[in-house]
Enzyme design. Structure first.
Site, PDB file in Angstrom:
ATOM      1  N   CYS A  54     -11.246  -1.402  -3.664  1.00 18.74           N
ATOM      2  CA  CYS A  54      -9.827  -1.624  -3.988  1.00 18.74           C
ATOM      3  C   CYS A  54      -8.527  -1.040  -3.476  1.00 18.74           C
ATOM      4  O   CYS A  54      -7.697  -1.486  -2.936  1.00 18.74           O
ATOM      5  CB  CYS A  54      -9.501  -1.086  -5.724  1.00 18.74           C
ATOM      6  SG  CYS A  54     -10.768  -2.161  -6.833  1.00 18.74           S
ATOM      7  N   ALA A  55      -8.922   0.105  -3.015  1.00 16.11           N
ATOM      8  CA  ALA A  55      -8.171   1.000  -2.017  1.00 16.11           C
ATOM      9  C   ALA A  55      -7.989   0.375  -0.724  1.00 16.11           C
ATOM     10  O   ALA A  55      -6.811   0.279  -0.166  1.00 16.11           O
ATOM     11  CB  ALA A  55      -8.927   2.472  -1.877  1.00 16.11           C
TER      12      ALA A  55
END
Length: 158
Positions: A54-55
């Site tokens: 996600c990052a």
């Protein structure tokens, strides 16, 4: 609807589809302001900004946002404080992080809620483009741990 989490199938709530009319959804900005997702924009759904994938996705969209030519909202169930901390630490200024923790309107109106397994209650990985009141691009990632197809998204926006 099913997607995979690390190769194992999990149910998610039915996602909004290509050609559907957009539905307004109140979400919360990193400053706790209320934001409505009712404009032409790219809506990126992620499980949690505190995961590596996600990052990485947030960083990719931050780099591509200007090229894509639209606002990019990144939505999850993360608290706005976590999103703010991440964006500040990473220097991400081209994406708009928002949280569905308070109202739950994103998962109600766009779908994408993981309904079982270890990530139950979080949002799955998906990308929607809304223009002129319609969904003009939709990708619900088949594997939650994999990035969306950036090439297909860019081609759809060209």
């Amino acid at each position: 609807m099913k997607v995979n989490f690390k190769g194992s199938p999990v149910a998610i709530s039915e996602a909004i589809k290509l050609g559907d009319s957009i539905k307004d959804a109140k979400v919360v900005g990193k400053d706790l302001s209320v934001i409505n997702l009712n404009e032409d924009a790219i809506i990126v759904s992620v499980p949690s900004i505190d995961t590596g994938v996600c990052a990485k996705e947030a960083r990719e969209f931050n780099v591509k946002a200007n090229k894509l030519g639209m606002k990019v909202y990144v939505v999850s169930m993360d608290l706005p404080f976590a999103f703010a901390r991440f964006c500040t630490a990473e220097g991400l200024e081209n994406i708009i992080p928002v949280s569905d923790f308070r109202y739950g309107e994103f998962v109600k109106n766009y779908g994408c809620r993981i309904q079982e397994g270890a990530l139950e209650g979080l949002t799955t990985r998906a990308v929607f483009v809304q223009k002129g009141g319609k969904i003009v691009y939709s990708e619900v990632c088949a594997e939650i741990t994999e990035l969306p197809n950036f090439d297909a998204l860019e081609k759809a926006l060209a």
